[in-house]
Design an enzyme around this catalytic site. Structure first.
Site, short mmCIF file in Angstrom:
data_model
loop_
_atom_site.label_atom_id
_atom_site.label_comp_id
_atom_site.label_asym_id
_atom_site.label_seq_id
_atom_site.Cartn_x
_atom_site.Cartn_y
_atom_site.Cartn_z
N ASP A 160 -1.20 -4.67 -10.93
CA ASP A 160 0.16 -5.07 -10.97
C ASP A 160 0.31 -6.03 -12.20
O ASP A 160 -0.55 -6.59 -12.65
CB ASP A 160 0.48 -5.80 -9.73
CG ASP A 160 2.06 -5.73 -9.30
OD1 ASP A 160 2.41 -4.98 -8.54
OD2 ASP A 160 2.77 -6.57 -9.88
N ASP B 188 10.74 13.38 3.29
CA ASP B 188 11.83 13.83 3.64
C ASP B 188 11.57 15.03 4.85
O ASP B 188 12.28 14.99 5.86
CB ASP B 188 12.70 14.60 2.60
CG ASP B 188 13.09 13.59 1.41
OD1 ASP B 188 14.01 13.34 1.12
OD2 ASP B 188 11.95 13.39 0.73
N ARG C 230 22.58 5.01 -13.68
CA ARG C 230 21.11 5.61 -13.28
C ARG C 230 20.29 5.95 -14.57
O ARG C 230 19.20 5.95 -14.51
CB ARG C 230 21.41 7.00 -12.35
CG ARG C 230 20.36 7.74 -11.90
CD ARG C 230 20.54 9.10 -11.45
NE ARG C 230 19.47 9.61 -10.69
CZ ARG C 230 19.25 10.83 -10.23
NH1 ARG C 230 20.29 11.74 -10.44
NH2 ARG C 230 18.29 11.59 -9.85
N ASN D 207 10.62 6.21 -7.84
CA ASN D 207 11.92 6.76 -7.81
C ASN D 207 12.70 6.53 -9.09
O ASN D 207 12.60 5.66 -10.12
CB ASN D 207 12.77 6.53 -6.76
CG ASN D 207 12.30 7.35 -5.61
OD1 ASN D 207 11.83 8.71 -5.49
ND2 ASN D 207 12.31 6.53 -4.33
N LEU E 185 1.83 -8.88 -11.80
CA LEU E 185 1.77 -10.44 -11.30
C LEU E 185 0.63 -10.56 -10.88
O LEU E 185 0.36 -10.29 -9.61
CB LEU E 185 3.03 -10.32 -10.20
CG LEU E 185 4.43 -9.94 -10.45
CD1 LEU E 185 5.42 -9.93 -9.47
CD2 LEU E 185 4.93 -10.73 -11.57
N PRO E 186 -0.12 -11.44 -11.62
CA PRO E 186 -1.35 -11.92 -11.33
C PRO E 186 -1.71 -12.44 -9.95
O PRO E 186 -2.64 -12.19 -9.17
CB PRO E 186 -2.11 -12.77 -12.21
CG PRO E 186 -0.86 -13.07 -13.08
CD PRO E 186 0.15 -12.23 -12.82
N HIS F 280 14.26 15.24 -4.59
CA HIS F 280 14.06 14.08 -3.37
C HIS F 280 15.37 13.29 -3.38
O HIS F 280 15.46 12.22 -4.23
CB HIS F 280 12.66 13.15 -3.68
CG HIS F 280 12.71 11.92 -2.99
ND1 HIS F 280 12.50 12.11 -1.29
CD2 HIS F 280 12.72 10.73 -3.29
CE1 HIS F 280 12.48 10.77 -1.11
NE2 HIS F 280 12.58 10.06 -2.10
N ARG G 265 10.88 13.49 8.12
CA ARG G 265 11.91 13.01 8.70
C ARG G 265 12.75 14.06 9.36
O ARG G 265 13.25 14.33 10.51
CB ARG G 265 12.89 12.32 7.61
CG ARG G 265 12.30 10.92 7.00
CD ARG G 265 13.03 10.55 6.00
NE ARG G 265 12.72 8.90 5.65
CZ ARG G 265 12.66 8.68 4.33
NH1 ARG G 265 13.11 9.38 3.30
NH2 ARG G 265 12.32 7.54 4.21
#
Length: 350
Positions: A69, A183, A123, A155, A71-72, A210, A186
């Site tokens: 990541d 999906d 978008r 996404n 953010l350490p 998706h 669900r």
């Protein structure tokens, strides 16, 4: 006439059943040789990344888990929090760094990192920012783990899987998007809830994008091996198409509802991705609806585009795509979705 024997010794007619049932994928590469040491890397330690990490650890799938990541402090905190649970979990080495060298020799790299959408942002602009992020992430992963399988969860997953494929230079079978696997889960839950049965006994697929333009394969629904719609028709039991449409709408709206209520989705996607990782790394050859290079399937001919189709997953990644029958209406919806995605891709310059 010469008869073909299967491995169990049963006589079969001279038909290549597997060849008819499955379709080969394009630009495929063979599986990497099995290794006694399995390593998984997760890029992005937000809510989704950590739900995936937690689920993977409880399933005893990996010998080593690497977290990356930007953010350490948060990264070290997440690593320590997982390490402190060692007494309650199968033995897994957990490492973390902001440097991608920590992912070296991974078997599977799972990318959950992505830019957050700014209120009022288009978008397309969000996509451009995510592409810029992927231009840093993907080449670093490829350099550290040239034989890995890439799984994209960020996404919009279909477009970013295409971006990852182009940036990686990997064969298409080694770049997979988590796609509509969740999906479909669900979908199965809602059908099971409607019929008051266990969701594991329900077989049903959502394919395509998706997102809002996903396609529900109604003919694929079976419960305990019984195809539901044909069963109702044979018994002359009436059902309203509107009921089916509403179930699909509920599938599409599920994520929005969870986000509205708790601010984000995490646990279901964690189980979904761990489910895919298990099928791949344990060479289970199970069928999952995941985002794959869909060009050529169901007459999709608008260009190189990734969409979810039921695919067989194993140690080489995507092994085959199942030749699932779909209606003319479903095929048209699938092609329309592909064209919409293609229009956005053409503006990215990847």
């Amino acid at each position: 006439m010469a008869m073909k024997k299967d491995p169990s010794g049963t006589s079969l007619a001279g038909l290549d059943i597997a060849g008819a049932f499955f379709a080969p994928i394009q630009q495929s590469a063979p599986a990497s040789p099995p290794k006694p040491h399995i390593k998984i890397s997760i890029i992005g330690t937000g809510n989704v990344g950590m739900a995936i990490a937690q689920t993977l650890l409880t399933q005893d799938l990996a010998d080593e888990l690497a977290l990356v990541d930007a953010l350490p402090d948060k990264l070290r905190g997440e690593m320590l929090d997982l390490q402190h649970a060692a007494a309650f979990l199968p033995r897994t080495k957990i490492v973390a760094s902001t440097d991608y060298s920590v992912t070296a020799m991974s078997d599977l790299c799972i990318v959950t990192a992505g830019a957050r959408q700014i209120p009022g942002e288009s978008r397309l602009n969000l996509l451009h920012r995510n592409v810029a992020l992927f231009k840093k992430i993907i080449p670093s992963l490829v350099e550290s783990s040239p034989d890995a399988i890439l799984m994209i969860v960020s996404n919009p997953v279909d477009i970013l899987t295409y971006v990852a494929w182009k940036l990686s230079g990997f064969p298409s079978n080694r770049v997979i998007g988590s796609g509509t696997n969740l999906d479909s889960s669900r979908f199965r839950f809602l059908i099971a809830d409607h019929l008051d049965v266990n969701a594991q006994d329900v077989q049903a697929y959502i394919i395509g994008e998706h997102g809002d333009s996903s396609v529900a394969l109604w003919s694929s629904i079976s419960v305990g091996g019984v195809p539901i719609l044909s069963f109702l028709e044979r018994r002359q039991i009436a059902y309203e198409k509107e009921t089916l449409v509403n179930i699909h709408k509920e599938v599409v709206n599920c994520a929005y509802e969870v986000i509205q209520l708790k601010g984000y989705t995490s646990w279901a996607v964690g189980y979904s991705v761990a489910n895919l990782a298990w099928s791949i790394l344990r060479d289970q050859r199970r069928i999952h609806p995941v985002s794959v290079l869909a060009t050529g399937f169901h007459e999709i001919d608008c260009g190189e585009v990734f969409l979810s189709l039921p695919a067989q997953l194993g140690r080489s990644g995507v092994m085959t795509v199942i030749n699932v029958p779909i209606s003319d209406e479903e095929a048209e919806q699938l092609r329309s979705s592909a064209k919409t995605i293609m229009e956005l891709q053409e503006q990215l310059g990847v």
